[in-house]
Motif scaffolding. Sequence first.
Motif, short mmCIF file in Angstrom:
data_model
loop_
_atom_site.label_atom_id
_atom_site.label_comp_id
_atom_site.label_asym_id
_atom_site.label_seq_id
_atom_site.Cartn_x
_atom_site.Cartn_y
_atom_site.Cartn_z
N LYS A 117 -23.47 -42.74 118.72
CA LYS A 117 -23.93 -43.63 119.77
C LYS A 117 -24.38 -43.39 121.13
O LYS A 117 -25.41 -43.78 121.47
CB LYS A 117 -22.76 -44.84 119.91
N LEU A 118 -23.62 -42.41 121.56
CA LEU A 118 -24.16 -41.67 123.12
C LEU A 118 -25.58 -41.00 122.63
O LEU A 118 -26.20 -41.28 123.66
CB LEU A 118 -23.11 -40.70 123.23
N GLN A 119 -25.63 -40.23 121.78
CA GLN A 119 -26.88 -39.55 121.45
C GLN A 119 -27.98 -40.45 121.30
O GLN A 119 -29.12 -40.47 121.99
CB GLN A 119 -26.79 -38.77 120.26
N LYS A 120 -27.84 -41.51 120.47
CA LYS A 120 -28.94 -42.60 120.13
C LYS A 120 -29.24 -43.41 121.68
O LYS A 120 -30.55 -43.67 121.65
CB LYS A 120 -28.25 -43.54 119.21
N GLN A 121 -28.11 -43.68 122.37
CA GLN A 121 -28.39 -44.23 123.48
C GLN A 121 -29.18 -43.35 124.39
O GLN A 121 -30.34 -43.81 124.99
CB GLN A 121 -27.25 -44.75 124.11
N ILE A 122 -28.75 -42.13 124.69
CA ILE A 122 -29.54 -41.36 125.57
C ILE A 122 -31.12 -40.79 125.15
O ILE A 122 -31.65 -40.68 125.82
CB ILE A 122 -28.53 -40.14 125.86
N CYS A 123 -30.92 -40.78 123.90
CA CYS A 123 -32.46 -40.23 123.35
C CYS A 123 -33.19 -41.28 122.87
O CYS A 123 -34.15 -41.18 121.96
CB CYS A 123 -31.85 -39.07 122.35
N LYS A 124 -32.95 -42.59 123.03
CA LYS A 124 -33.77 -43.74 122.88
C LYS A 124 -34.03 -43.67 121.28
O LYS A 124 -35.21 -44.24 121.25
CB LYS A 124 -34.99 -43.65 123.82
N GLY A 125 -32.90 -43.53 120.41
CA GLY A 125 -33.19 -43.89 119.19
C GLY A 125 -33.95 -42.79 118.24
O GLY A 125 -34.35 -43.12 117.13
N ALA A 126 -34.17 -41.67 118.90
CA ALA A 126 -34.70 -40.58 118.27
C ALA A 126 -33.93 -40.16 117.14
O ALA A 126 -32.69 -40.34 117.21
CB ALA A 126 -35.25 -39.47 119.11
N PRO A 127 -34.50 -39.78 116.08
CA PRO A 127 -33.73 -39.53 114.71
C PRO A 127 -32.66 -38.26 115.12
O PRO A 127 -33.22 -37.37 115.82
CB PRO A 127 -34.82 -38.92 113.82
N ALA A 147 -23.06 -43.17 109.10
CA ALA A 147 -22.80 -44.59 109.23
C ALA A 147 -22.90 -45.13 110.28
O ALA A 147 -23.57 -46.49 110.45
CB ALA A 147 -21.34 -44.92 108.35
N ALA A 148 -22.72 -44.31 111.50
CA ALA A 148 -22.78 -44.62 112.63
C ALA A 148 -24.13 -44.72 113.17
O ALA A 148 -24.47 -44.99 114.37
CB ALA A 148 -21.71 -43.67 113.72
N GLY A 149 -25.05 -44.11 112.62
CA GLY A 149 -26.51 -43.96 113.03
C GLY A 149 -27.14 -42.57 112.69
O GLY A 149 -28.33 -42.29 112.98
N ALA A 150 -26.46 -41.41 112.50
CA ALA A 150 -27.35 -40.38 112.22
C ALA A 150 -28.13 -40.48 111.12
O ALA A 150 -27.82 -41.05 110.03
CB ALA A 150 -26.26 -39.23 112.00
N ASP A 151 -29.32 -39.81 111.08
CA ASP A 151 -30.40 -39.98 110.06
C ASP A 151 -30.60 -38.76 109.25
O ASP A 151 -30.95 -38.90 108.31
CB ASP A 151 -31.66 -39.98 110.88
N PHE A 152 -30.11 -37.62 109.52
CA PHE A 152 -30.42 -36.43 108.89
C PHE A 152 -29.20 -35.43 108.99
O PHE A 152 -28.71 -35.04 110.10
CB PHE A 152 -31.59 -35.67 109.57
N LEU A 153 -28.70 -35.15 107.76
CA LEU A 153 -27.48 -34.18 107.66
C LEU A 153 -27.82 -32.60 107.44
O LEU A 153 -28.59 -32.52 106.24
CB LEU A 153 -26.43 -34.72 106.76
#
Length: 433
Positions: A281-291, A320-326
């Motif tokens: 969630k921190l990454q998604k917030q700081i990077c504005k939803g970038a994959p 499940a928390a929002g990561a797009d690519f494993l």
Amino acid sequence: MTTQMKLALNGQITPAMAAVAAQEGLAPETIRERVAAGTVTICANINHASLKPRGFGLGLKTKVNANIGTSSAYPAVEPELAKLQAAIDAGADAVMDLSTGDDIDFSRKEIIKHSTVPVGTVPIYQATVEAIKSRGSIVDMTADDLFNTIEKHAKDGADFMTIHCGITQASIARLRQQGRVTDIVSRGGSFITGWMLHNDKENPLYERYDELMDICAAYDVTISLGDGLRPGCIADATDRAQIEELLTLGELVDRAWAKGVQVLVEGPGHVPYNQIEANIKLQKQICKGAPFYVLGPLVTDVAPGYDHITAAIGGTLAAAAGADFLCYVTPAEHLGLPTIDDVREGVIASRIAGHAADLVKGVKGAWEWDLSMAKARKALDWEKQIELAIDPVKAGRRRSERNPGGAEACSMCGNYCAMKIVSEYLGKPIEKC
């Protein structure tokens, strides 16, 4: 030439966007809007002729990457091409060529030529290997050496490139102040850090970022912003050095999008289970939803030989928390170069993690797949169950090995099959799907 992002911003639906929409069961306009916003990335270098484009990001199926490539101990490219095919057959959505063997250029070109999925590279690996050969040391590499290698990878058709732009003198100072058990475990991160400290200079990948973006834009290469300060053990997770780098990566996302360059952001690493959701969630917030492209995360340090499992546990929660690519982890992680069997096990483990997360995220088709399997099990339709299995090869082999004569029930329950018994007493005969 223009990029997928620039075309999307101009309102154009490209063939690659249409192909991704068809794969995902979504409207092409939906894909275009998300590419324009930067929340979906289509890794598709203009020079990768054999590519079937894939989308990574918001609302799409969680994707899986497999790492392959030569090493100084195993320099031949042929085994890596076999691993490439094994990864694709097992359902990998991308591969990364991490070659450091004798002829890196040849290895990369062969892997790109034979790959139908996006291929990623880490140009600093080759730049440092060549610096050692020609100049005697990693630290004698020049900034121009590094940028020339990046452009060569782009010309050859690399669809995405891991570039460690976020390690700066400030983040190294934070690392020193923080103190870590494992310091830096990223190979590329260690190379650029050693170069910076020896030469007492700022990271050229950060200083010359606009030049880097021009190279990416010319070939429509997706920049995968490397997490050079990712935690290499549970004790180092979510520390100040990691977050310092992440803040820089967030700024670099904005600068890439301003140039019309697509972005992936890479993430940890070794992270205890209770910190994973916060990291995402921190990454998604700081990077504005970038994959977000994560390695694992691995939830414990004590399972060498089983790290595909520790990574799948963390990968499920991360996705499940929002990561797009494993990025897959194989049973050989921390132990040695993976075999073909390791590659296959790693891909399948990560695909299970991704699909489990897709059920949570409501990704189109995920729920229907599980429901179809449930109905096939109820019907004792073994052929359908194997067809639906995430690894039909292993499922089919286990079924045939442990059930002589094709028994209707499995050999675990035999005559005492719960579904068969209850169906009889409920008066609902079992019917094939």
